[in-house]
Design a protein around this motif. Sequence first.
Motif, PDB file in Angstrom:
ATOM      1  N   LEU A  87      -0.353  -3.961  -3.118  1.00  0.00           N
ATOM      2  CA  LEU A  87       1.000  -4.190  -2.644  1.00  0.00           C
ATOM      3  C   LEU A  87       1.334  -3.270  -1.478  1.00  0.00           C
ATOM      4  N   GLY A  88       1.937  -3.836  -0.446  1.00  0.00           N
ATOM      5  CA  GLY A  88       2.339  -3.060   0.706  1.00  0.00           C
ATOM      6  C   GLY A  88       3.724  -3.432   1.163  1.00  0.00           C
ATOM      7  N   GLY A  89       4.649  -2.480   1.171  1.00  0.00           N
ATOM      8  CA  GLY A  89       6.005  -2.744   1.626  1.00  0.00           C
ATOM      9  C   GLY A  89       6.709  -3.760   0.755  1.00  0.00           C
ATOM     10  N   ALA A  90       7.721  -4.414   1.332  1.00  0.00           N
ATOM     11  CA  ALA A  90       8.509  -5.369   0.557  1.00  0.00           C
ATOM     12  C   ALA A  90       7.845  -6.734   0.492  1.00  0.00           C
ATOM     13  N   TYR A 134       3.406   8.082  -5.730  1.00  0.00           N
ATOM     14  CA  TYR A 134       3.020   6.727  -6.087  1.00  0.00           C
ATOM     15  C   TYR A 134       3.997   5.726  -5.477  1.00  0.00           C
ATOM     16  N   GLY A 135       3.451   4.533  -5.187  1.00  0.00           N
ATOM     17  CA  GLY A 135       4.258   3.485  -4.576  1.00  0.00           C
ATOM     18  C   GLY A 135       3.374   2.540  -3.796  1.00  0.00           C
ATOM     19  N   VAL A 136       3.944   1.922  -2.760  1.00  0.00           N
ATOM     20  CA  VAL A 136       3.216   0.934  -1.983  1.00  0.00           C
ATOM     21  C   VAL A 136       2.767   1.512  -0.645  1.00  0.00           C
ATOM     22  N   ASP A 145      -0.741   8.782  -3.171  1.00  0.00           N
ATOM     23  CA  ASP A 145      -1.902   9.144  -4.001  1.00  0.00           C
ATOM     24  C   ASP A 145      -2.260   8.008  -4.951  1.00  0.00           C
ATOM     25  N   LEU A 146      -1.245   7.356  -5.499  1.00  0.00           N
ATOM     26  CA  LEU A 146      -1.429   6.221  -6.402  1.00  0.00           C
ATOM     27  C   LEU A 146      -0.827   4.988  -5.737  1.00  0.00           C
ATOM     28  N   ILE A 147      -1.667   3.982  -5.491  1.00  0.00           N
ATOM     29  CA  ILE A 147      -1.264   2.804  -4.731  1.00  0.00           C
ATOM     30  C   ILE A 147      -0.957   1.639  -5.664  1.00  0.00           C
ATOM     31  N   ALA A 148       0.184   1.007  -5.460  1.00  0.00           N
ATOM     32  CA  ALA A 148       0.611  -0.109  -6.312  1.00  0.00           C
ATOM     33  C   ALA A 148      -0.301  -1.315  -6.135  1.00  0.00           C
ATOM     34  N   LEU A 163       8.078  -9.146  -7.919  1.00  0.00           N
ATOM     35  CA  LEU A 163       8.337  -7.829  -8.476  1.00  0.00           C
ATOM     36  C   LEU A 163       9.604  -7.232  -7.884  1.00  0.00           C
ATOM     37  N   LEU A 164      10.190  -6.310  -8.626  1.00  0.00           N
ATOM     38  CA  LEU A 164      11.311  -5.553  -8.087  1.00  0.00           C
ATOM     39  C   LEU A 164      10.780  -4.580  -7.042  1.00  0.00           C
ATOM     40  N   SER A 165      11.664  -4.042  -6.235  1.00  0.00           N
ATOM     41  CA  SER A 165      11.261  -3.117  -5.191  1.00  0.00           C
ATOM     42  C   SER A 165      10.579  -1.901  -5.793  1.00  0.00           C
ATOM     43  N   LEU A 166       9.480  -1.476  -5.180  1.00  0.00           N
ATOM     44  CA  LEU A 166       8.695  -0.342  -5.646  1.00  0.00           C
ATOM     45  C   LEU A 166       8.880   0.831  -4.699  1.00  0.00           C
ATOM     46  N   PRO A 167       8.583   2.060  -5.157  1.00  0.00           N
ATOM     47  CA  PRO A 167       8.708   3.225  -4.270  1.00  0.00           C
ATOM     48  C   PRO A 167       7.903   3.042  -2.986  1.00  0.00           C
TER      49      PRO A 167
END
Length: 252
Positions: free
Chosen positions: A46-49, A174-176, A184-187, A57-61
């Motif tokens: 997942l990248g951006g919106a 963590y996020g996108v 560090d942690l990619i959605a 999905l709902l918006s992610l960090p």
Amino acid sequence: MSTPTMSDQFAAAFRARLVTHIAEAGRPRRRRHTLLGTGAALAIVLGGAVAAAATGLLSLPGASVDTALGATRSATFTGTGTLELGPAPATATGVAISLTCLTPGSFKFDDGAAVTCTSAGDSERPTTYVIPITAIEGDGVTMTTTTDAAWSITAGYVSSDTTDWAVNKTGDSYGVINGDGQPDLIAVIATNGQQGYVYREDLADADGSTAAESFTSPEDALRWQEENAGIIHMIPVYESDGTTRIGEFRVG
């Protein structure tokens, strides 16, 4: 199902990146993942919106928050068509689109991304997408498709702001993936359909980015491609804490 994809472009860009690694050494680089997959199981980074919206999905960090700039416009087309929006506001960063497939077919956006609808039921599940304003020519958005493909679209100019990544108890972000880089942690979406996160280093090892750092010639890149052709890498997917394992992510 409808599947947003840039697979051909991603593959070509990735091959080019491997082959030209030395020429690019020392320059800032931004790696961008979209959709990766082989066979029936599709793995999504997942990248951006954009990817978050496409997968429901709902918006992610780290995702973008879009603010509408004025009214939207709608139309229905058969075959390739352009929805006129009028001049873009000075603050516009993109065009938000809701595309509904009325027949099966493949529909290409202005920036090269595409959505493929394979059944009549796709008309009940619109695909949302934000095209960067830099990809828009003129005062409208164009969908390219076959002459018999029917579709409807609602679109409008938006201004996007990127949110901050979140940080877990161990200090890992963590996020996108977004314009600021990679946390560090990619959605991702795991092969079991659950949304979770993979470690940036695990993904780099699996997709060849780590190997690319050691290449000293285009021949090294081509050799790596040949040695890894057809190989599927499975990497663990975690909850945002980075320790609770919930699935696997497929790269290949």
